[in-house]
Design an enzyme around this catalytic site. Structure first.
Site, PDB file in Angstrom:
ATOM      1  N   TYR A 188       0.986  -1.300  -0.243  1.00  0.00           N
ATOM      2  CA  TYR A 188      -0.204   0.262   0.221  1.00  0.00           C
ATOM      3  C   TYR A 188       1.029   1.879   0.644  1.00  0.00           C
ATOM      4  O   TYR A 188       0.548   2.133   0.933  1.00  0.00           O
ATOM      5  CB  TYR A 188      -1.193   0.472   0.880  1.00  0.00           C
ATOM      6  CG  TYR A 188      -2.053   0.628   0.477  1.00  0.00           C
ATOM      7  CD1 TYR A 188      -3.184   0.348  -0.039  1.00  0.00           C
ATOM      8  CD2 TYR A 188      -2.632   1.732   1.528  1.00  0.00           C
ATOM      9  CE1 TYR A 188      -4.405   1.124  -0.150  1.00  0.00           C
ATOM     10  CE2 TYR A 188      -3.692   2.632   0.607  1.00  0.00           C
ATOM     11  CZ  TYR A 188      -4.303   2.096  -0.486  1.00  0.00           C
ATOM     12  OH  TYR A 188      -5.805   2.420   0.108  1.00  0.00           O
ATOM     13  N   HIS A 196       3.288   4.250  -0.272  1.00  0.00           N
ATOM     14  CA  HIS A 196       2.700   5.747  -0.634  1.00  0.00           C
ATOM     15  C   HIS A 196       4.400   6.645  -0.653  1.00  0.00           C
ATOM     16  O   HIS A 196       5.027   6.335  -0.937  1.00  0.00           O
ATOM     17  CB  HIS A 196       2.011   6.688   0.421  1.00  0.00           C
ATOM     18  CG  HIS A 196       2.723   6.380   1.313  1.00  0.00           C
ATOM     19  ND1 HIS A 196       4.376   6.171   2.282  1.00  0.00           N
ATOM     20  CD2 HIS A 196       2.404   5.194   3.159  1.00  0.00           C
ATOM     21  CE1 HIS A 196       4.239   6.165   3.251  1.00  0.00           C
ATOM     22  NE2 HIS A 196       3.164   5.077   3.871  1.00  0.00           N
ATOM     23  N   GLU A 197       4.165   7.769  -1.023  1.00  0.00           N
ATOM     24  CA  GLU A 197       5.432   8.687  -1.132  1.00  0.00           C
ATOM     25  C   GLU A 197       6.639   8.899  -0.824  1.00  0.00           C
ATOM     26  O   GLU A 197       7.839   8.444  -0.637  1.00  0.00           O
ATOM     27  CB  GLU A 197       5.093   9.983  -1.517  1.00  0.00           C
ATOM     28  CG  GLU A 197       5.106  10.771  -2.674  1.00  0.00           C
ATOM     29  CD  GLU A 197       6.524  10.305  -3.814  1.00  0.00           C
ATOM     30  OE1 GLU A 197       7.590  10.745  -3.186  1.00  0.00           O
ATOM     31  OE2 GLU A 197       5.420  10.320  -4.782  1.00  0.00           O
ATOM     32  N   GLY A 198       6.441   8.358   0.785  1.00  0.00           N
ATOM     33  CA  GLY A 198       7.438   7.697   1.659  1.00  0.00           C
ATOM     34  C   GLY A 198       8.116   6.418   1.109  1.00  0.00           C
ATOM     35  O   GLY A 198       9.857   6.798   1.402  1.00  0.00           O
ATOM     36  N   HIS A 199       7.531   5.478   1.343  1.00  0.00           N
ATOM     37  CA  HIS A 199       8.111   4.386   0.774  1.00  0.00           C
ATOM     38  C   HIS A 199       8.900   4.813  -0.587  1.00  0.00           C
ATOM     39  O   HIS A 199      10.001   4.178  -0.980  1.00  0.00           O
ATOM     40  CB  HIS A 199       7.164   2.849   0.093  1.00  0.00           C
ATOM     41  CG  HIS A 199       6.397   2.643   1.622  1.00  0.00           C
ATOM     42  ND1 HIS A 199       4.982   2.546   1.553  1.00  0.00           N
ATOM     43  CD2 HIS A 199       6.266   1.518   2.316  1.00  0.00           C
ATOM     44  CE1 HIS A 199       4.798   1.891   2.540  1.00  0.00           C
ATOM     45  NE2 HIS A 199       5.136   1.628   2.954  1.00  0.00           N
ATOM     46  N   VAL A 212       8.496  11.329   5.124  1.00  0.00           N
ATOM     47  CA  VAL A 212       8.092  12.339   4.004  1.00  0.00           C
ATOM     48  C   VAL A 212       6.509  12.717   4.328  1.00  0.00           C
ATOM     49  O   VAL A 212       5.570  11.557   4.864  1.00  0.00           O
ATOM     50  CB  VAL A 212       7.765  11.321   2.596  1.00  0.00           C
ATOM     51  CG1 VAL A 212       6.889  12.464   1.635  1.00  0.00           C
ATOM     52  CG2 VAL A 212       8.976  11.305   2.300  1.00  0.00           C
ATOM     53  N   LYS A 264      10.545   7.743  10.289  1.00  0.00           N
ATOM     54  CA  LYS A 264       8.567   8.167  10.605  1.00  0.00           C
ATOM     55  C   LYS A 264       8.356   6.649  11.813  1.00  0.00           C
ATOM     56  O   LYS A 264       8.316   7.361  12.571  1.00  0.00           O
ATOM     57  CB  LYS A 264       7.853   7.726   9.759  1.00  0.00           C
ATOM     58  CG  LYS A 264       5.961   7.864  10.489  1.00  0.00           C
ATOM     59  CD  LYS A 264       4.914   7.717   9.791  1.00  0.00           C
ATOM     60  CE  LYS A 264       3.522   7.410   9.942  1.00  0.00           C
ATOM     61  NZ  LYS A 264       4.385   5.505   9.855  1.00  0.00           N
ATOM     62  N   ASP A 265       9.293   6.176  11.921  1.00  0.00           N
ATOM     63  CA  ASP A 265       9.241   4.760  12.637  1.00  0.00           C
ATOM     64  C   ASP A 265      10.713   4.788  13.527  1.00  0.00           C
ATOM     65  O   ASP A 265      11.563   3.918  12.560  1.00  0.00           O
ATOM     66  CB  ASP A 265       9.263   3.787  12.308  1.00  0.00           C
ATOM     67  CG  ASP A 265       7.694   3.289  11.512  1.00  0.00           C
ATOM     68  OD1 ASP A 265       6.810   3.487  12.186  1.00  0.00           O
ATOM     69  OD2 ASP A 265       7.462   3.580   9.777  1.00  0.00           O
ATOM     70  N   SER A 295       1.436   8.006   6.019  1.00  0.00           N
ATOM     71  CA  SER A 295       1.804   6.359   6.307  1.00  0.00           C
ATOM     72  C   SER A 295       0.610   5.222   5.626  1.00  0.00           C
ATOM     73  O   SER A 295      -0.763   6.446   5.061  1.00  0.00           O
ATOM     74  CB  SER A 295       0.726   6.558   8.187  1.00  0.00           C
ATOM     75  OG  SER A 295       0.431   5.372   8.292  1.00  0.00           O
TER      76      SER A 295
HETATM   77  O1  PAF Z   1       8.187  -0.560   8.178  1.00  0.00           O
HETATM   78  C1  PAF Z   1       7.556  -1.577   7.630  1.00  0.00           C
HETATM   79  O2  PAF Z   1       6.779  -0.967   7.017  1.00  0.00           O
HETATM   80  C2  PAF Z   1       7.302  -2.786   8.058  1.00  0.00           C
HETATM   81  O3  PAF Z   1       7.864  -2.450   9.764  1.00  0.00           O
HETATM   82  C3  PAF Z   1       8.548  -3.653   8.052  1.00  0.00           C
HETATM   83  C4  PAF Z   1      10.190  -3.263   8.428  1.00  0.00           C
HETATM   84  C5  PAF Z   1       8.307  -3.710   6.411  1.00  0.00           C
HETATM   85  C6  PAF Z   1       9.406  -5.111   8.197  1.00  0.00           C
HETATM   86  O4  PAF Z   1       6.961  -5.937   8.281  1.00  0.00           O
END
Ligand code: PAF
Length: 281
Positions: free
Chosen positions: A33, A35-38, A177, A150-151, A186
């Site tokens: 799913y 988004h720009e962050g990924h 982002v 962010k995490d 998110s």
């Molecule tokens: O940050 C996430 O999306 C998840 O915690 C990760 C690092 C892909 C592990 O499932």
């Protein structure tokens, strides 16, 4: 394999495709799913590495019993086309049985750093994260792995795991982002109603208020926590789970901010749990 993105689902397919990737390999682990962050992680990997591998796996073991695993948003087709347009070389989409074969009973757990904040609010969460990330590292064997700020605690825990277990992998942490109004991107933002979405900017406002106070000279961590909770309390839809002003490295709550610190929070907006953080000092 220039231009053509390979999609692997089984472990054998992944290993066969990985063998063909030469040079420095960057890994972008995701739960989909996108988004720009990924995509910012994938772009940075594209810029820094010869080859980019992304993984999409909604990891059941990092969700608590009362959390949103079955409702977690999914859009595999959309994700694959976004990854392809970002120049990713190989995507692995393993199923549950591949990651957790029948009888699975081996876990990777980081002690200490996983206790406060997200670890306290979501018991067992980090054990699930470190276990799956270790498995992804073993399968993909990247030279660099990319995670979002962010995490923040997740990034710190994974860095510790990589160091403790001697993974020869650099952990790169990329800036959060944000939407134009400050809300951190998110996948869970998609759960918010229109009203909740508007209210959700309160996290950014609370962090900004505390950071401004710090920059004006406020070093008392309790005063900074108060500024964040008072701002959050001004938004009736926001239910605070925690606000924190902690040492950046140990994540222990501070009395005074004298070095690098992490301002962070977890807040329920209706049924949706949002987290955000700023680094100060
Ligand atoms: O940050 C996430 O999306 C998840 O915690 C990760 C690092 C892909 C592990 O499932």
């Amino acid at each position: 394999m220039d231009n053509q993105m390979i999609i692997a689902s089984t472990l054998d397919e992944l290993r066969a495709a990985r063998l063909l990737l030469d040079g420095r390999v960057g890994l972008v682990p995701t739960m989909g799913y996108l988004h720009e962050g990924h995509l910012s992680l994938a772009r940075r990997a594209r810029a820094e590495c010869d080859r980019v591998v992304a993984t999409i796996f909604v990891n059941p073991t990092q969700f608590g019993a009362n959390e949103d695993l079955s409702k977690y948003p999914r859009n595999l087709k959309g994700d694959l086309s976004l990854l392809e347009s970002t120049g990713v070389d190989l995507v692995w989409t393993p199923d549950n049985e591949t990651i957790y074969p029948p009888g699975f009973s081996t876990w990777v757990e980081v002690e200490g750093l996983t206790k406060p904040l997200e670890g306290a609010a979501r018991p067992g969460h980090f054990r699930g994260v470190t276990t799956v990330v270790a498995k992804l590292f073993n399968a993909v064997q990247p030279q660099v792995a990319y995670f979002g700020q962010k995490d923040a605690q997740q990034a710190a825990v994974i860095r510790k795991m990589a160091r403790d277990l001697n993974f020869p992998i650099k952990i790169a942490v990329c800036p959060t982002v944000r939407e134009a109004d400050g809300l951190a991107m998110s996948s869970r933002n998609s759960y918010l109603s229109a009203e909740e979405r508007q209210s959700a900017t309160v996290l950014f406002r609370a962090l900004t208020a505390a950071k401004d106070a710090f920059e004006r000279g406020e070093q008392n961590a309790e005063a900074l926590r108060k500024i964040m909770s008072n701002t959050l309390a001004s938004e009736p839809r926001a239910q605070i789970q925690y606000v924190s002003c902690a040492d950046y490295d140990t994540l222990e709550e501070l009395g005074m901010v004298t070095g690098k610190a992490l301002l962070s929070m977890a807040v329920f907006m209706g049924k949706t749990r949002l987290i955000d953080n700023f680094v100060i000092g």
